[in-house]
Motif scaffolding. Structure first.
Motif, PDB file in Angstrom:
ATOM      1  N   VAL A 109       0.277  -1.138  -0.378  1.00 61.65           N
ATOM      2  CA  VAL A 109       0.053  -0.008   0.083  1.00 61.65           C
ATOM      3  C   VAL A 109       1.251   1.476   0.254  1.00 61.65           C
ATOM      4  O   VAL A 109       0.638   2.090  -0.625  1.00 61.65           O
ATOM      5  CB  VAL A 109      -1.162   0.251   1.567  1.00 61.65           C
ATOM      6  CG1 VAL A 109      -1.773   1.697   1.549  1.00 61.65           C
ATOM      7  CG2 VAL A 109      -1.947  -1.179   0.824  1.00 61.65           C
ATOM      8  N   ASN A 110       1.990   1.005   1.020  1.00 61.86           N
ATOM      9  CA  ASN A 110       3.005   2.148   0.854  1.00 61.86           C
ATOM     10  C   ASN A 110       3.658   2.917  -0.900  1.00 61.86           C
ATOM     11  O   ASN A 110       3.625   3.591  -0.823  1.00 61.86           O
ATOM     12  CB  ASN A 110       4.236   2.033   1.976  1.00 61.86           C
ATOM     13  CG  ASN A 110       3.146   2.460   3.434  1.00 61.86           C
ATOM     14  OD1 ASN A 110       2.319   3.172   3.209  1.00 61.86           O
ATOM     15  ND2 ASN A 110       3.804   1.625   4.376  1.00 61.86           N
ATOM     16  N   LYS A 111       3.399   1.715  -1.307  1.00 61.33           N
ATOM     17  CA  LYS A 111       4.546   1.344  -2.401  1.00 61.33           C
ATOM     18  C   LYS A 111       3.358   2.152  -2.864  1.00 61.33           C
ATOM     19  O   LYS A 111       3.509   2.918  -4.319  1.00 61.33           O
ATOM     20  CB  LYS A 111       4.949   0.308  -2.953  1.00 61.33           C
ATOM     21  CG  LYS A 111       5.564   0.319  -3.732  1.00 61.33           C
ATOM     22  CD  LYS A 111       5.944  -1.105  -4.365  1.00 61.33           C
ATOM     23  CE  LYS A 111       7.216  -1.745  -3.737  1.00 61.33           C
ATOM     24  NZ  LYS A 111       7.657  -3.224  -3.622  1.00 61.33           N
ATOM     25  N   LEU A 112       2.389   2.038  -3.443  1.00 61.79           N
ATOM     26  CA  LEU A 112       1.024   2.370  -4.531  1.00 61.79           C
ATOM     27  C   LEU A 112       0.810   3.290  -3.867  1.00 61.79           C
ATOM     28  O   LEU A 112       1.248   4.699  -5.031  1.00 61.79           O
ATOM     29  CB  LEU A 112      -0.030   1.285  -4.529  1.00 61.79           C
ATOM     30  CG  LEU A 112      -0.269   0.033  -5.010  1.00 61.79           C
ATOM     31  CD1 LEU A 112      -1.038  -1.490  -4.884  1.00 61.79           C
ATOM     32  CD2 LEU A 112       0.081   0.280  -6.312  1.00 61.79           C
ATOM     33  N   LEU A 113       0.960   4.191  -2.716  1.00 64.95           N
ATOM     34  CA  LEU A 113       0.757   5.547  -2.762  1.00 64.95           C
ATOM     35  C   LEU A 113       1.951   6.088  -2.626  1.00 64.95           C
ATOM     36  O   LEU A 113       1.746   8.158  -3.316  1.00 64.95           O
ATOM     37  CB  LEU A 113       0.095   5.353  -0.740  1.00 64.95           C
ATOM     38  CG  LEU A 113      -1.087   4.984  -0.773  1.00 64.95           C
ATOM     39  CD1 LEU A 113      -0.667   5.446   1.220  1.00 64.95           C
ATOM     40  CD2 LEU A 113      -1.995   5.670  -1.132  1.00 64.95           C
ATOM     41  N   ARG A 114       2.750   5.897  -3.145  1.00 60.21           N
ATOM     42  CA  ARG A 114       4.196   6.325  -3.203  1.00 60.21           C
ATOM     43  C   ARG A 114       4.186   6.565  -4.222  1.00 60.21           C
ATOM     44  O   ARG A 114       4.331   8.076  -4.933  1.00 60.21           O
ATOM     45  CB  ARG A 114       5.562   6.192  -3.008  1.00 60.21           C
ATOM     46  CG  ARG A 114       5.566   6.348  -1.370  1.00 60.21           C
ATOM     47  CD  ARG A 114       7.360   5.963  -1.409  1.00 60.21           C
ATOM     48  NE  ARG A 114       7.679   4.572  -1.412  1.00 60.21           N
ATOM     49  CZ  ARG A 114       7.522   3.261  -0.542  1.00 60.21           C
ATOM     50  NH1 ARG A 114       7.032   3.895   0.434  1.00 60.21           N
ATOM     51  NH2 ARG A 114       7.760   2.587  -0.863  1.00 60.21           N
ATOM     52  N   ARG A 115       3.535   5.837  -5.303  1.00 54.71           N
ATOM     53  CA  ARG A 115       3.807   5.682  -6.809  1.00 54.71           C
ATOM     54  C   ARG A 115       2.585   6.916  -7.306  1.00 54.71           C
ATOM     55  O   ARG A 115       2.466   7.400  -8.912  1.00 54.71           O
ATOM     56  CB  ARG A 115       3.537   4.668  -7.625  1.00 54.71           C
ATOM     57  CG  ARG A 115       3.537   4.400  -8.796  1.00 54.71           C
ATOM     58  CD  ARG A 115       3.305   2.531  -9.305  1.00 54.71           C
ATOM     59  NE  ARG A 115       3.592   3.217 -10.752  1.00 54.71           N
ATOM     60  CZ  ARG A 115       3.253   1.370 -11.416  1.00 54.71           C
ATOM     61  NH1 ARG A 115       2.353   0.758 -11.113  1.00 54.71           N
ATOM     62  NH2 ARG A 115       2.793   1.197 -12.740  1.00 54.71           N
ATOM     63  N   PHE A 116       1.098   7.235  -6.672  1.00 58.03           N
ATOM     64  CA  PHE A 116       0.470   7.556  -7.510  1.00 58.03           C
ATOM     65  C   PHE A 116       0.091   8.635  -6.223  1.00 58.03           C
ATOM     66  O   PHE A 116      -0.767   8.591  -5.527  1.00 58.03           O
ATOM     67  CB  PHE A 116      -0.696   7.039  -7.271  1.00 58.03           C
ATOM     68  CG  PHE A 116      -1.026   5.680  -8.061  1.00 58.03           C
ATOM     69  CD1 PHE A 116      -0.587   6.063  -9.538  1.00 58.03           C
ATOM     70  CD2 PHE A 116      -0.680   4.093  -8.144  1.00 58.03           C
ATOM     71  CE1 PHE A 116      -0.529   5.513 -10.890  1.00 58.03           C
ATOM     72  CE2 PHE A 116      -0.303   3.684  -8.613  1.00 58.03           C
ATOM     73  CZ  PHE A 116       0.236   3.657 -10.207  1.00 58.03           C
ATOM     74  N   PRO A 117       0.871   9.822  -5.661  1.00 62.49           N
ATOM     75  CA  PRO A 117       0.513  11.208  -4.765  1.00 62.49           C
ATOM     76  C   PRO A 117      -0.925  11.840  -4.989  1.00 62.49           C
ATOM     77  O   PRO A 117      -1.512  11.692  -5.263  1.00 62.49           O
ATOM     78  CB  PRO A 117       1.723  11.194  -4.535  1.00 62.49           C
ATOM     79  CG  PRO A 117       2.116  11.492  -6.115  1.00 62.49           C
ATOM     80  CD  PRO A 117       1.400  10.430  -6.776  1.00 62.49           C
ATOM     81  N   GLN A 118      -1.340  11.738  -3.644  1.00 58.42           N
ATOM     82  CA  GLN A 118      -2.793  12.603  -3.481  1.00 58.42           C
ATOM     83  C   GLN A 118      -1.834  14.134  -4.204  1.00 58.42           C
ATOM     84  O   GLN A 118      -1.321  14.500  -4.051  1.00 58.42           O
ATOM     85  CB  GLN A 118      -3.036  12.766  -2.030  1.00 58.42           C
ATOM     86  CG  GLN A 118      -4.006  11.693  -1.329  1.00 58.42           C
ATOM     87  CD  GLN A 118      -4.766  10.592  -2.018  1.00 58.42           C
ATOM     88  OE1 GLN A 118      -5.489  11.925  -2.861  1.00 58.42           O
ATOM     89  NE2 GLN A 118      -4.678   9.543  -3.106  1.00 58.42           N
ATOM     90  N   ILE A 119      -2.521  14.480  -4.799  1.00 58.79           N
ATOM     91  CA  ILE A 119      -3.047  16.087  -5.619  1.00 58.79           C
ATOM     92  C   ILE A 119      -4.130  17.082  -4.146  1.00 58.79           C
ATOM     93  O   ILE A 119      -4.912  16.433  -4.191  1.00 58.79           O
ATOM     94  CB  ILE A 119      -3.700  16.276  -6.741  1.00 58.79           C
ATOM     95  CG1 ILE A 119      -3.183  15.094  -7.536  1.00 58.79           C
ATOM     96  CG2 ILE A 119      -3.572  17.521  -7.086  1.00 58.79           C
ATOM     97  CD1 ILE A 119      -3.604  14.963  -9.483  1.00 58.79           C
ATOM     98  N   THR A 120      -2.953  17.985  -3.857  1.00 58.81           N
ATOM     99  CA  THR A 120      -3.345  18.582  -2.992  1.00 58.81           C
ATOM    100  C   THR A 120      -3.597  20.318  -3.253  1.00 58.81           C
ATOM    101  O   THR A 120      -3.999  20.648  -2.256  1.00 58.81           O
ATOM    102  CB  THR A 120      -2.325  18.454  -1.315  1.00 58.81           C
ATOM    103  OG1 THR A 120      -1.222  19.154  -2.293  1.00 58.81           O
ATOM    104  CG2 THR A 120      -2.973  16.737  -0.738  1.00 58.81           C
ATOM    105  N   ARG A 121      -3.486  20.401  -4.408  1.00 56.96           N
ATOM    106  CA  ARG A 121      -3.555  21.749  -4.956  1.00 56.96           C
ATOM    107  C   ARG A 121      -4.194  21.595  -6.004  1.00 56.96           C
ATOM    108  O   ARG A 121      -3.674  20.548  -7.184  1.00 56.96           O
ATOM    109  CB  ARG A 121      -2.230  22.380  -4.743  1.00 56.96           C
ATOM    110  CG  ARG A 121      -1.208  21.846  -6.014  1.00 56.96           C
ATOM    111  CD  ARG A 121       0.033  22.847  -5.492  1.00 56.96           C
ATOM    112  NE  ARG A 121       0.685  22.294  -6.515  1.00 56.96           N
ATOM    113  CZ  ARG A 121       1.596  20.986  -6.805  1.00 56.96           C
ATOM    114  NH1 ARG A 121       2.021  19.944  -5.111  1.00 56.96           N
ATOM    115  NH2 ARG A 121       2.776  21.435  -7.547  1.00 56.96           N
ATOM    116  N   HIS A 122      -5.187  22.875  -6.789  1.00 56.98           N
ATOM    117  CA  HIS A 122      -5.043  22.748  -7.891  1.00 56.98           C
ATOM    118  C   HIS A 122      -3.985  23.932  -8.503  1.00 56.98           C
ATOM    119  O   HIS A 122      -3.395  24.228  -8.322  1.00 56.98           O
ATOM    120  CB  HIS A 122      -6.905  23.253  -7.505  1.00 56.98           C
ATOM    121  CG  HIS A 122      -7.333  22.985  -7.194  1.00 56.98           C
ATOM    122  ND1 HIS A 122      -8.576  21.340  -7.491  1.00 56.98           N
ATOM    123  CD2 HIS A 122      -8.172  22.936  -6.105  1.00 56.98           C
ATOM    124  CE1 HIS A 122      -9.039  21.486  -7.363  1.00 56.98           C
ATOM    125  NE2 HIS A 122      -8.909  21.994  -6.029  1.00 56.98           N
TER     126      HIS A 122
END
Length: 123
Positions: A109-122
């Motif tokens: 899960v951590n590997k996937l979250l690093r690969r697809f980070p959250q977009i926090t700004r527009h």
């Protein structure tokens, strides 16, 4: 069987107290709905000790022969064979990404979250 206990606002809302131009309470999450950057590293399953009997037989042989390897060659070979077999099973188990319950391990899960980070700004 007893009826389920609902919060007070649910009973008021179902009973129609908000029908006369009164809105039901707004359900707002306390934080923005976004995934975290990582999850906690947790051990997926408890690992049991393997090859305990082979190790105890090997150590008993060593003790009887004053820690000389030559007379205990068969016990040592059995222990190393058991260790190799357990290591092979562990590697085969790690290749399966999903556990028996269908959950990903925290490392994946951590590997996937690093690969697809959250977009926090527009943009």
């Amino acid at each position: 069987m007893a009826a389920p206990a609902y919060p007070a606002w649910v009973t008021r809302w179902v009973s129609g107290q908000w029908r006369n131009k009164k809105r039901p309470p707004a359900l707002r999450p306390p934080r923005t709905l976004a995934l975290a950057d990582k999850v906690a590293n947790r051990r997926e399953q408890s690992t049991e000790a393997t090859c305990i009997t082979e190790m105890s037989v090997m150590m008993a042989c060593w003790k009887q022969n004053d820690f000389n390897d030559t007379p205990c060659a068969e016990e040592i070979r059995m222990f190393y064979d058991c260790v190799a077999k357990a290591e092979k099973e562990r590697k085969n188990q790690n290749e399966d990404t999903l556990s028996s319950r269908g959950n990903l391990p925290s490392s994946k899960v951590n590997k996937l979250l690093r690969r697809f980070p959250q977009i926090t700004r527009h943009v």
